[in-house]
Design an enzyme around this catalytic site. Structure first.
Site, PDB file in Angstrom:
ATOM      1  N   ASP A   3      -3.123  -7.855   9.993  1.00  0.00           N
ATOM      2  CA  ASP A   3      -4.086  -7.138   9.158  1.00  0.00           C
ATOM      3  C   ASP A   3      -4.199  -7.751   7.770  1.00  0.00           C
ATOM      4  O   ASP A   3      -5.283  -7.845   7.218  1.00  0.00           O
ATOM      5  CB  ASP A   3      -3.632  -5.670   9.052  1.00  0.00           C
TER       6      ASP A   3
ATOM      7  N   HIS B 132      -5.596 -12.203   3.816  1.00  0.00           N
ATOM      8  CA  HIS B 132      -5.476 -12.070   2.361  1.00  0.00           C
ATOM      9  C   HIS B 132      -4.342 -12.910   1.784  1.00  0.00           C
ATOM     10  O   HIS B 132      -4.525 -13.689   0.870  1.00  0.00           O
ATOM     11  CB  HIS B 132      -5.201 -10.605   1.961  1.00  0.00           C
TER      12      HIS B 132
ATOM     13  N   GLU C 267       0.865  -1.177   0.000  1.00  0.00           N
ATOM     14  CA  GLU C 267       0.000   0.000   0.000  1.00  0.00           C
ATOM     15  C   GLU C 267       0.897   1.220   0.000  1.00  0.00           C
ATOM     16  O   GLU C 267       1.956   1.210   0.607  1.00  0.00           O
ATOM     17  CB  GLU C 267      -0.866   0.015   1.256  1.00  0.00           C
TER      18      GLU C 267
END
Lengths: 386, 512
Positions: free
Chosen positions: B260, B265, B241
């Site tokens: 996170d 993911h 990110e």
């Protein structure tokens, strides 16, 4: 970017295209070729609709325009834009070139990917026999563009070949989805059905035919002033399922024992219809069955079988196409077709129910099935016999 | 009457693939409607589904929040969100259909009376809209509140199915912060909902490209033969990110990049990349394969050598000067939360033994990108002189998940000229070039799947627990260091330790 080429030929067009592409630097991820047979006056509309469809299905768009010019010539325009995926080739055919449009279009097809042919208006009676139609895996017509849509649809039905669809059918999708969902929620036997819509409304007739072919009950047609289909009623032992749409936008949805609800049911414009059409590139059996019922239901008589001469012609055309487009490597079906053709076997009656092979319809494989010739149906049978 | 029912809808035909799957009538209850997710993703997705004709005529949307809103206020809030964020064009008649079923319940998440009011509203919708007692509860709220809400749903009878219809509950990650808390969460959920009614949303799995990964692997013949340790040297899964925590350091504290992103993911992407072919793509078989491969994943044996963590420091990124994590608002001086995590895992199976999987995730990296890259072995023999192939790297197959979804194949090609010189080139497939620019949003697909009760894209408790089993030893090791993570300058590809970690194995990170 628009590149105009006058008095040209296809290799010049291909060269110009290649140069333009490398200048734009865009990678070619095009998934299909869409051939549009446009006329001078409907050109703008067809161009716009095809462009919209190209947004969801980036394609090479080949617009074939036959001009009234007397000299033999081919003019071309190439349209490439940075913001629009795909590429557009406008081919203007004059003089004798008009009679040989396939020779112009064939070199323009993208390698090894599906070909779709669309006639926004003035479609031939038998799209599968058309000289350009034969190049395509899917042929899209629109009965609504003719003066007598119902007649036009019946003519399509008589000459239907696998891979044909008419936008009349596409116009029904949302209705059909709602009716199917209604029976999911209320799984009752249907005793009879009624379709209400203007007298000359082809979608309403086709809807009635579809319901009859699926439900095997009497389906009556009642007139209304439209727009389009205004309601469909399914009679069940527990009461009626009614979907009614008065304004062409919002429908009321009623199921026995449940409150009446409203649901958006818009009449879709041509762009959306074409986009839906391009989503599937194989033959639509359900449509074929509905068309067959259309011809037999409600006092209509079965049309006379086509004369044998016509079949032979179709067979010859198919053979020509196989020769022209070249059998795709590994297409066993195509090989079989070619073999059957070389043996010149007597044709069997054409059948609309083609075998359910899991989506192996390739280019050439589809071609013979595409015209009303029985070659494909015949070929495997004769193979088994031998 | 029994004779009049039929089995199998006569209007349905498996060949009729034009007909979309329309969800049955139901009520969607949203907790946390004032949040960003609800406004930017969920509400627009509901509208887009309706606009595509995929929502049933009987559909109700109930918002639940503390605000003192009337139904109309909530409706106008949804209207705004739809206008601003919906993917498909706004149409008045679709909005009218939707707005007839919109209700709002003002209440507190911990007050029993609020739930009684909610129950009354849902009852009314059942009557008015014919929703048949089918209810989905979307918990778009901090995980700390799950327990309260679930208990209250249970107490007020909202989760009970004794009067017919189905009940489903939808939760978002994080699913716990370690193995034991994940188990606790599951305990809470299972008091009110059976496991098949719990839908854990990992929006990555709703993305077209992730589903395309399955198509690429299992619909084609040319990739599977090389999809193993004979040809693959290593695999890199990256999620980068470019943003930071954006002043929410207090929220991010204690979570960190590993919890996170990697736990859910990246491990899901790993499972889809490494799993064997499922017997079919139904939920059970797909999940079975994912679980099989996840249970074969070994956590790093030497966390000191095979993991790295970092924390962004001030720096320049994308032409802007940004502050470091320690200067973010709400930062606690004692925090050891990482904003970058990288680790190496191995998979103990015949297919993957000896092929390390490198996972990395971080904030304030140079650009936003998620991808899976398979690095292939070098050719065993090169019939060229060493100088010819100086620029030749490893062949790579890269699946780009976002943005610019697609597949890249990297291989050597000859540089034009009289010299034999070989250099790496890219062959690109852009998903957006070949298909639509209007492919459905992940949330659209997932929401529809919830309403249809179609679970293949939702991870279940077993997968969540397996994820924590892999990650817990790493997290424990990092906690035991009692020192803050290594700083890395914002706008760079992570801390030096991450590069050292992979260099130890004689490899380097790809620049995505």
């Amino acid at each position: 970017m628009i590149i105009t080429l006058t008095h040209t030929d296809t290799s010049e067009i291909a060269n110009a295209l290649l140069k333009a592409r490398s200048r734009l630097g865009s990678a070619s991820g095009l998934v299909l070729t869409l051939i549009v047979s446009a006329e001078q006056r409907s050109f703008a509309k067809a161009y716009a609709a095809a462009q919209t469809a190209a947004r969801e299905h980036p394609c090479r768009l080949v617009l074939v325009v036959k001009t009234s010019g007397k000299t033999d010539r081919l003019d071309a325009e190439i349209h490439l834009a940075e913001d629009v995926p795909g590429e557009v080739i406008v081919l203007r055919l004059s003089g004798e070139v008009r009679e040989h449009s396939d020779s112009v279009v064939l070199p323009m097809l993208l390698p090894d990917s599906p070909v779709v042919m669309w006639w926004p208006a003035n479609a031939p009676d038998a799209p599968g026999d058309d000289v350009l139609g034969q190049l395509a895996d899917r042929r899209i017509t629109d009965a609504a563009s003719s003066a007598d849509p119902i007649k036009a649809l019946e003519v399509r039905a008589m000459h239907h070949s696998a891979g044909d669809t008419d936008l009349t059918w596409t116009r029904l999708t949302l209705w059909r989805a709602l009716l199917t969902a209604a029976l999911d929620q209320y799984p009752m036997r249907v005793l009879s059905a009624t379709v209400v819509g203007p007298r000359n409304n082809a979608p309403a007739d086709l809807m009635a035919a579809w319901l009859e072919s699926r439900l095997k009950v009497t389906v009556s047609r009642k007139p209304s002033s439209g727009p389009g289909i205004t309601s469909v009623l399914l009679e069940t032992p527990g009461g009626d399922i009614v979907i009614a749409r008065e304004d062409g936008k919002t429908a009321s949805y009623a199921i026995p024992g449940q409150p009446r609800r409203t649901v958006a049911l818009k009449r879709r414009d041509i762009n959306e219809l074409l986009t839906e059409e391009l989503r599937r590139l194989d033959a639509d059996d359900v449509y074929a069955a509905a068309l067959a019922t259309l011809l037999t239901r409600d006092g209509r008589t079965m049309p006379k079988p086509e004369p044998v001469r016509k079949r032979k012609e179709a067979g010859a055309i198919a053979a020509a196409r196989v020769a022209k487009t070249g059998a795709r490597a590994g297409s066993r079906k195509a090989a079989r077709v070619a073999e059957a053709l070389s043996r010149q076997e007597p044709p069997l009656p054409a059948s609309h129910s083609h075998p359910h092979e899991p989506h192996t319809h390739g280019h050439v494989a589809n071609a013979p099935a595409a015209d009303s010739s029985p070659v494909v149906e015949n070929a495997p049978a004769s193979e088994k016999a031998s | 009457m029994a004779d009049d029912r039929f089995s199998g809808n006569p209007l349905r035909d498996p060949n009729d693939r034009r007909l979309p799957r329309i969800a049955g009538p139901c009520v969607l209850v949203m907790f946390g409607v004032t949040g960003d997710l609800a406004r930017k993703k969920l509400m627009p997705a509901v509208y887009d589904l309706a606009n595509r004709g995929l929502l049933p005529p009987g559909f109700g949307l109930v918002g639940f929040a503390r605000r003192e809103w009337a139904d109309e206020d909530f409706a106008s809030r949804v209207h705004e969100a739809v206008r601003e964020y919906a993917r498909t064009p706004f149409r008045e008649e679709v909005w009218r259909q939707l707005s007839e079923g919109i209700r709002f319940v003002q209440g507190n998440l911990d007050e029993e009376s609020s739930y009684a009011e909610l129950a009354a509203t849902i009852d009314e919708l059942d009557q008015l809209r014919g929703t048949n007692g089918n209810h989905a509860f979307y918990l778009s709220i901090p995980p700390g509140l799950f327990e309260t809400v679930i208990q209250n749903l249970n107490r007020s009878g909202l989760s009970a199915t004794d009067r017919g219809g189905w009940r489903r509950v939808v939760i978002e990650k994080p699913f716990g912060h370690d193995l034991s808390s994940a188990k606790e969460l599951n305990q809470v959920l299972s008091t009110a909902f059976p496991s098949k009614s719990v839908f854990r949303i990992d929006h990555y799995l709703g993305k077209e490209t992730v589903q395309n990964l399955l198509a690429l692997r299992f619909a084609n013949e040319m990739f599977e033969p090389v999809w193993n340790n004979h040809y693959v040297d290593h695999v890199q899964i990256t999620m980068a990110e470019d943003i930071g925590v954006g002043g929410r350091a207090s929220y991010y504290d204690g979570i960190g990049a590993a919890r996170d992103v990697i736990q859910n993911h990246l491990l899901q992407l790993l499972a889809l990349t490494a799993m064997d072919e499922p017997i079919s793509f139904d939920a059970t078989n797909l999940r079975r394969e994912k679980q099989k491969v996840l249970s074969a994943v070994l956590p790093p044996k030497r966390p000191d050598l095979h993991t790295a963590r970092g924390r962004y420091a001030a720096g320049w990124t994308g032409g802007r000067h940004v502050v470091g994590y320690v200067e973010e608002e709400g930062f606690k001086a004692t925090s050891t939360t990482e904003t970058f995590a990288a680790l190496r895992v191995d998979i103990d199976s015949r297919r993957w033994a000896g092929v390390p999987f490198y996972l990395r995730a971080g904030k304030r990296l140079p650009r936003r990108v998620t991808e899976i890259a398979l690095g292939f072995r070098k050719a065993p023999h090169l019939p060229f002189t060493a100088t010819d192939t100086l620029d030749l790297g490893r062949n790579a197959l890269v699946m780009r998940i976002q943005p610019d979804e697609g597949v890249t194949l990297r291989f050597g090609a000859k540089v034009p000229g009289s010299q034999m010189e070989i250099r790496d080139v890219n062959m690109d497939f852009g998903y957006g070039d070949s298909f639509t620019e209007s492919s459905p949003e992940a949330y659209e697909r997932l929401l529809l799947d919830v309403l249809l009760g179609d679970p293949p894209l939702f991870p279940q408790q077993e997968e969540v627990e397996l994820g924590w089993q892999i990650l817990d030893p790493v997290l424990d090791y990092w906690a035991s260091l009692k020192s803050p993570p290594e700083d890395y300058e914002s706008g760079t590809w992570g801390p030096a330790s991450a590069h050292e970690m992979i260099a130890r194995d004689g490899r380097a990170w790809r620049r995505p």
